[in-house]
Design an enzyme around this catalytic site. Structure first.
Site, mmCIF file in Angstrom:
data_model
loop_
_atom_site.group_PDB
_atom_site.id
_atom_site.type_symbol
_atom_site.label_atom_id
_atom_site.label_comp_id
_atom_site.label_asym_id
_atom_site.label_seq_id
_atom_site.Cartn_x
_atom_site.Cartn_y
_atom_site.Cartn_z
ATOM 1 N N ALA A 72 0.810 -1.221 0.000
ATOM 2 C CA ALA A 72 0.000 0.000 0.000
ATOM 3 C C ALA A 72 0.840 1.266 0.000
ATOM 4 O O ALA A 72 0.316 2.344 -0.295
ATOM 5 C CB ALA A 72 -0.925 0.011 1.211
ATOM 6 N N TYR A 73 2.117 1.181 0.349
ATOM 7 C CA TYR A 73 2.932 2.379 0.471
ATOM 8 C C TYR A 73 3.340 2.887 -0.906
ATOM 9 O O TYR A 73 4.132 2.262 -1.621
ATOM 10 C CB TYR A 73 4.183 2.109 1.307
ATOM 11 C CG TYR A 73 3.916 1.719 2.748
ATOM 12 C CD1 TYR A 73 2.681 1.946 3.348
ATOM 13 C CD2 TYR A 73 4.911 1.121 3.508
ATOM 14 C CE1 TYR A 73 2.451 1.591 4.665
ATOM 15 C CE2 TYR A 73 4.682 0.768 4.827
ATOM 16 C CZ TYR A 73 3.453 1.000 5.397
ATOM 17 O OH TYR A 73 3.228 0.632 6.700
ATOM 18 N N GLN A 74 2.760 4.020 -1.271
ATOM 19 C CA GLN A 74 3.070 4.676 -2.543
ATOM 20 C C GLN A 74 2.929 3.702 -3.722
ATOM 21 O O GLN A 74 3.803 3.579 -4.569
ATOM 22 C CB GLN A 74 4.461 5.308 -2.523
ATOM 23 C CG GLN A 74 4.555 6.569 -1.683
ATOM 24 C CD GLN A 74 4.271 6.344 -0.213
ATOM 25 O OE1 GLN A 74 3.191 6.673 0.277
ATOM 26 N NE2 GLN A 74 5.238 5.782 0.485
#
Length: 345
Positions: A60-62
Site C-alpha cells: 500500500a505504500y506509494q
C-alpha cells in the site's frame, strides 16, 4: 546494534526495524513528504551500516514503489540472507469480491505482486495489514498458510487488530495445522498506550513479538516544544491520530524533553529507549540520517525504573484513532470502512 529473536520464529532481528512508509514515489501515493529513490537508498544504506537488518514495507505504500525502492537497495547493499524483510497486504477490494476472488487467491496475487516489486523470491514476514470483515477468517489463514508452504513467506504477522482477533486467528491455525502469527504490529508509543490493556499482556503470555508502528508518534516524540518539521506540517494522517489529544499529550512530551536534556541525549533516544523496555522491535520511520542514527543510539540507552515511571505517570486513556478506529467501525458492520482505510494506511 543489539539483536533478538522475533517471537517464536527463528528470525534474528535488530532491535530497531526500519519503517519504509517514507520511501516511494510521492506522486504514486497519499504522502507528499516521501523520499525519492536516491535519497531512500542513502537512508537504507546508513541503516545497514548501523546494524539494522529488519525492514518493514507494504504494497500500500506509494502504490508499491516503497517495496521497489527497498528491494533494489537491499540487492545492492546487503546479502539477502542477512536481512529480514516484512511486507503487508490489504483486504479484498469491492471489485475482487464482486468477481468472486477468494481470500486465498487474493493473498496469492498480493504476495506475488509484492515479490515482483521487491525483486525477491520470498519475504521473511508477511503481514495481514488490517482485519478484513468481509472475508472469512478461514480463507485468510489458509491463504497465508499456502504462502508459507509455497516458500514465499517464512512467517506471518498481523497488524491493526484486537487481542481477541489475534487469539481467534491463532486458535484456528492451531486447530487446522496452519502457520500462526508470530508478531503483531500495532499502534503503540509513549503518548498512545492503549495496547497495554490487552494486546501487550496477550503477546507476553503467548510469546508473540510486538513490533509497533508510529513509535515516535509521527515525530511528536522527537521534537522539543515549538520545533516543527515538514512531516509535522504535512502529515494529515498523523494530525488525525494525535491532533485532538495535543493538550493531553503535551505534559508527557515536556517530560521527554526534560529527561533528554538531563541525560544529554535526543528526545528520540528517550522515547525509543522507553518503548524498547516493552517491545521486541519498534518500527521507526526514517527520512533523514539523524532519524535512523538516533534510533540506533536508543538501543544502548538504559532508563532507570524511576525514569520510566516519570515518563509514564501522566498518561490518561485515549480513544482509538486511525486504522483501529476503522477496525471498530468494521466490527459494527460499516461497509465503508476499508475504502476509508485504504487512503490512510
Amino acid at each position: 546494534m543489539n539483536y533478538t529473536m522475533l517471537g517464536k520464529s527463528d528470525l534474528k532481528v535488530s532491535r530497531i526495524c526500519m519503517g519504509c512508509m517514507g520511501f516511494g514515489d510521492a506522486h504514486s501515493g497519499q504522502h507528499a513528504w516521501t523520499l525519492d529513490e536516491p535519497h531512500s537508498r542513502e537512508i537504507i544504506r546508513r541503516g545497514l551500516e548501523l546494524g539494522v537488518n529488519f525492514f518493514d514495507t507494504a504494497i500500500a505504500y506509494q502504490s508499491g514503489t516503497s517495496e521497489q525502492y527497498l528491494g533494489r537497495a537491499l540487492r545492492d547493499f546487503a546479502d539477502r540472507d542477512q536481512v529480514v524483510v516484512a511486507t503487508k497486504f490489504l483486504p479484498r477490494t469491492d471489485e475482487e469480491i464482486a468477481a468472486g476472488i477468494t481470500g486465498q487467491e487474493h493473498i496469492r496475487r498480493m504476495l506475488d505482486k509484492s515479490l515482483e516489486n521487491l525483486g525477491m523470491d520470498y519475504v521473511d514476514l508477511y503481514i495481514y495489514h488490517m482485519w478484513d470483515y468481509r472475508t472469512p477468517l478461514y480463507d485468510i489463514m489458509e491463504g497465508l498458510n499456502n504462502a508459507v508452504k509455497a516458500g514465499k513467506a517464512r512467517y506471518i504477522g498481523i497488524s491493526n487488530c484486537f487481542a481477541w482477533q489475534l487469539t481467534k486467528a491463532n486458535a484456528l491455525a492451531q486447530r487446522e495445522g496452519f502457520a500462526e502469527f508470530v508478531s503483531v504490529q500495532g499502534h503503540y508509543n509513549l503518548i498512545f498506550r492503549e495496547e497495554e490493556r490487552e494486546m501487550v499482556p496477550c503477546c507476553r503470555e503467548e510469546g508473540i513479538a510486538l513490533t509497533p508502528y508510529s513509535a515516535l508518534a509521527g515525530g511528536r516524540l522527537s521534537k522539543h516544544p515549538g520545533e516543527s518539521s515538514r512531516r509535522l506540517r504535512e502529515d494529515s494522517y498523523a494530525r488525525l491520530k494525535y491532533g485532538a489529544a495535543h493538550d493531553q499529550d503535551a505534559p508527557i512530551l515536556a517530560r521527554v524533553a526534560e529527561l533528554a536534556d538531563r541525560r544529554g541525549v535526543s528526545m528520540t533516544e528517550i522515547s525509543l529507549a522507553w518503548l524498547l523496555t516493552k517491545v521486541t522491535a519498534p518500527v521507526v520511520g526514517a527520512t533523514k540520517f539523524h532519524h535512523i542514527e538516533g534510533a540506533a543510539r536508543s538501543v544502548d540507552l538504559r532508563l532507570t525504573g524511576e525514569e520510566c515511571a516519570y515518563l509514564e505517570e501522566l498518561y490518561t486513556p485515549h480513544p482509538l484513532v486511525g486504522v483501529m478506529a476503522q477496525n471498530t467501525a468494521g466490527a459494527a458492520g460499516e461497509d465503508h470502512v476499508w475504502s476509508v482505510g485504504r487512503q490512510t494506511v
